[in-house]
Design an enzyme around this catalytic site. Sequence first.
Site, PDB file in Angstrom:
ATOM      1  N   LYS A 115     -30.922  11.674  79.995  1.00  0.00           N
ATOM      2  CA  LYS A 115     -31.012  12.070  78.419  1.00  0.00           C
ATOM      3  C   LYS A 115     -32.051  13.201  78.154  1.00  0.00           C
ATOM      4  O   LYS A 115     -31.997  13.976  77.323  1.00  0.00           O
ATOM      5  CB  LYS A 115     -30.774  10.828  77.439  1.00  0.00           C
ATOM      6  CG  LYS A 115     -29.586  10.292  77.768  1.00  0.00           C
ATOM      7  CD  LYS A 115     -29.354   8.847  76.981  1.00  0.00           C
ATOM      8  CE  LYS A 115     -28.197   8.307  77.224  1.00  0.00           C
ATOM      9  NZ  LYS A 115     -28.135   6.764  76.863  1.00  0.00           N
ATOM     10  N   LYS A 197     -13.011  10.691  89.293  1.00  0.00           N
ATOM     11  CA  LYS A 197     -12.159   9.945  88.814  1.00  0.00           C
ATOM     12  C   LYS A 197     -11.896  10.472  87.116  1.00  0.00           C
ATOM     13  O   LYS A 197     -12.680  11.180  86.710  1.00  0.00           O
ATOM     14  CB  LYS A 197     -12.905   8.543  88.482  1.00  0.00           C
ATOM     15  CG  LYS A 197     -14.199   8.543  88.182  1.00  0.00           C
ATOM     16  CD  LYS A 197     -14.763   7.103  88.144  1.00  0.00           C
ATOM     17  CE  LYS A 197     -16.161   7.192  87.638  1.00  0.00           C
ATOM     18  NZ  LYS A 197     -16.698   5.787  87.009  1.00  0.00           N
ATOM     19  N   LYS A 200     -14.299  11.142  80.441  1.00  0.00           N
ATOM     20  CA  LYS A 200     -14.364  11.895  78.919  1.00  0.00           C
ATOM     21  C   LYS A 200     -15.049  13.288  79.357  1.00  0.00           C
ATOM     22  O   LYS A 200     -14.717  14.231  78.678  1.00  0.00           O
ATOM     23  CB  LYS A 200     -15.224  11.041  78.047  1.00  0.00           C
ATOM     24  CG  LYS A 200     -14.423  10.500  76.994  1.00  0.00           C
ATOM     25  CD  LYS A 200     -15.442   9.514  76.139  1.00  0.00           C
ATOM     26  CE  LYS A 200     -15.208   8.206  76.581  1.00  0.00           C
ATOM     27  NZ  LYS A 200     -15.805   7.464  75.497  1.00  0.00           N
TER      28      LYS A 200
END
Length: 334
Positions: A115, A197, A200
């Site tokens: 982050k 896979k 989002k």
Amino acid sequence: MPGGKQIVMSGIRPTGFLHLGNYFGAIRNYVKMQDEFECFFMVADLHSLTTHPDTKELKANVHRVLAENIACGLDPDKVALYCQSHVPETAELYLYLNMMAYKGELEKTTTFKDKVRQNPENVNAGLLTYPVLQTADIILHRAKYVPVGKDQEQHLEMARTFANRFNHRYGDVFPEPQAFNYNQQLIKVPSLDGVGKMSKSENQMATLYLADTDDMIRKKVMKAKTDSGPVEPNSPKPDYIENIFLLMKLVSSDEVVKQYETAYNDCSIRYGDFKKQLAEDMVNFIAPIRSKVDAILGDEEGLKQIMKKGAEKANKSAGETMKLVRKASGLNYF
Ligand code: TRP
């Protein structure tokens, strides 16, 4: 341990739309657990403030994630389904736990480092102590099992460390939380473009959302990568074809899957028909969930009642734990 059942806790970030990967990877496990365990399922709205300080969309996102989980089968009468911000004890326990979480170990957390890299202008203390808040969520209910994916393993390891540190310093209050899943290997739902896979953040057209319209589902499935078909009987399947079979196994009947397996093996398979079949079975799977979500979202008063009921259950359990915590840590002056 209310009712003699083991306690389960997990958190769901309110970051919008759920996809098929969330359904088969996580929610289906929750739904199965609700009958066997005392479950606390929480919308992690406070955690979202560490990266999304703008709260304009927060309420809508919280409503959506609640509605989607309920539509998938979570029963607010069986589990405590609540919002993190409705349980103020979380903040209190978080504060105590912060005194036993060291800067060095927090800075080493993978999610923190990611982050910081993604958002160097907002490296706030909440981001650094994200795993401490997550620990508070879990141990506030003295939960033993935490159904989470692989990406949360490090946070769970830290939760064990902080819980043990508290116990060691002040006496045994918390069980050691551990990851829990029914299937040893979590089901990974493959992406429609044959790479990785469903997720989002990756290719939106390769991910099927529970909110997708019937036409959008058909469009996405029909775009899935294929080739001109097998030429040798019983040939091994390329990854992208294997993936379509995997998706079919999730939503189609055994007979249908068998029919296409046979057609693949004798080289009579027509990928256009194969995908059309998958598209229709996918529509039949997703459409009823989507309409349930819409119905739940349309009843704001009902959602409020659900949140209230969830908060009551969570507050009760949190209150009991905090009594033990204050006593153990010597903060009980009366
Ligand atoms: N960090 C989790 C995630 O990103 C969400 C979460 C918050 C959570 N609190 C939790 C998960 C407690 C399990 C237990 O998905």
